[in-house]
Design a protein around this motif. Sequence first.
Motif, PDB file in Angstrom:
ATOM      1  N   PHE A  30       0.831  -1.202   0.000  1.00 50.88           N
ATOM      2  CA  PHE A  30       0.000   0.000   0.000  1.00 50.88           C
ATOM      3  C   PHE A  30       0.869   1.258   0.000  1.00 50.88           C
ATOM      4  O   PHE A  30       0.518   2.271  -0.623  1.00 50.88           O
ATOM      5  N   LYS A  31       2.020   1.201   0.667  1.00 50.12           N
ATOM      6  CA  LYS A  31       2.956   2.327   0.646  1.00 50.12           C
ATOM      7  C   LYS A  31       3.450   2.575  -0.781  1.00 50.12           C
ATOM      8  O   LYS A  31       3.563   3.721  -1.226  1.00 50.12           O
ATOM      9  N   VAL A  32       3.759   1.488  -1.487  1.00 51.88           N
ATOM     10  CA  VAL A  32       4.196   1.606  -2.882  1.00 51.88           C
ATOM     11  C   VAL A  32       3.100   2.267  -3.712  1.00 51.88           C
ATOM     12  O   VAL A  32       3.357   3.171  -4.516  1.00 51.88           O
ATOM     13  N   LEU A  68       4.228  -3.518  -8.531  1.00 52.52           N
ATOM     14  CA  LEU A  68       3.782  -2.854  -9.756  1.00 52.52           C
ATOM     15  C   LEU A  68       3.103  -3.844 -10.700  1.00 52.52           C
ATOM     16  O   LEU A  68       2.097  -3.516 -11.341  1.00 52.52           O
ATOM     17  N   GLU A  69       3.641  -5.055 -10.777  1.00 55.22           N
ATOM     18  CA  GLU A  69       3.029  -6.072 -11.631  1.00 55.22           C
ATOM     19  C   GLU A  69       1.635  -6.440 -11.112  1.00 55.22           C
ATOM     20  O   GLU A  69       0.702  -6.647 -11.896  1.00 55.22           O
ATOM     21  N   LEU A  70       1.489  -6.510  -9.799  1.00 53.25           N
ATOM     22  CA  LEU A  70       0.170  -6.771  -9.209  1.00 53.25           C
ATOM     23  C   LEU A  70      -0.787  -5.612  -9.488  1.00 53.25           C
ATOM     24  O   LEU A  70      -1.972  -5.819  -9.773  1.00 53.25           O
ATOM     25  N   MET A  71      -0.267  -4.394  -9.427  1.00 54.40           N
ATOM     26  CA  MET A  71      -1.088  -3.223  -9.725  1.00 54.40           C
ATOM     27  C   MET A  71      -1.555  -3.240 -11.174  1.00 54.40           C
ATOM     28  O   MET A  71      -2.680  -2.828 -11.481  1.00 54.40           O
ATOM     29  N   CYS A  72      -0.710  -3.728 -12.069  1.00 53.06           N
ATOM     30  CA  CYS A  72      -1.119  -3.876 -13.473  1.00 53.06           C
ATOM     31  C   CYS A  72      -2.190  -4.959 -13.599  1.00 53.06           C
ATOM     32  O   CYS A  72      -3.172  -4.796 -14.331  1.00 53.06           O
TER      33      CYS A  72
END
Length: 244
Positions: A30-32, A68-72
């Motif tokens: 979540f910080k990312v 980032l990959e999870l966010m994508c």
Amino acid sequence: MKHNNNHIREKEQFKKLFKQEHIDNFEERFKVFEVFLQTERHVTVSELLELLNENGYQLELSFVRDTLELMCRFGFAKKIQFEDGPVRYEHRHLGRHHDHMICTKCRNIIEFEDQRLENLQIQIAAAHGFHMLQHKMEIYGICSNCLKTRMHPMSLVMAKQGERLIIKDFTGGAGARMRLLTMGLRVGDELDVITSPGKGQMVIAVDCRRYVIGRGLAQKVLVEPREKSIYVVKRNEGRSDRSN
């Protein structure tokens, strides 16, 4: 205010989906996400890690990349790569589409939206009986700031791949001029820059004929953009409108 509301909504959805799917290390991820939302840049993994460090978060590069990959995967981010540049990540705004202009000189990335383009692409697809699912437009060129630093006319070696130019003059001695004329190049010719590596030979095209030219000889060819006269006319028209 609208921007802040969008971020609040994105954070709520992030929490819901990541907890629903039992994604590990939620607090760190979540910080990312929060730091990612704070920047409007198209960031690499390393650039985002640097921003996290500036905010006091000490995380591993591999962890940031995985997040980032999870966010994508969940539709919060989008992975992009322009030509042979590094992989970058940008926000994925639901219900909105934008395209990009990329400066090949300074590598600046400019986002733009134009509903006329969106409508035209839908019309073209429909005219061909094609059901369009997604699309992207990348316009490569030279930004206004970089154009200000250019000499006019300039040496051909300064030209970028894809540029359309007009030969204005040849410099150097009689030998160089004769070599260029023997190749078939003439003052006033319009040319396209096919390839322009940082060093070595260039490939140009004139009247659908390709020419390989060394950088030493290309240095002696002075060129200007084909569109220069159009820009000058428009700029002058703008001045006259404001003065009336």
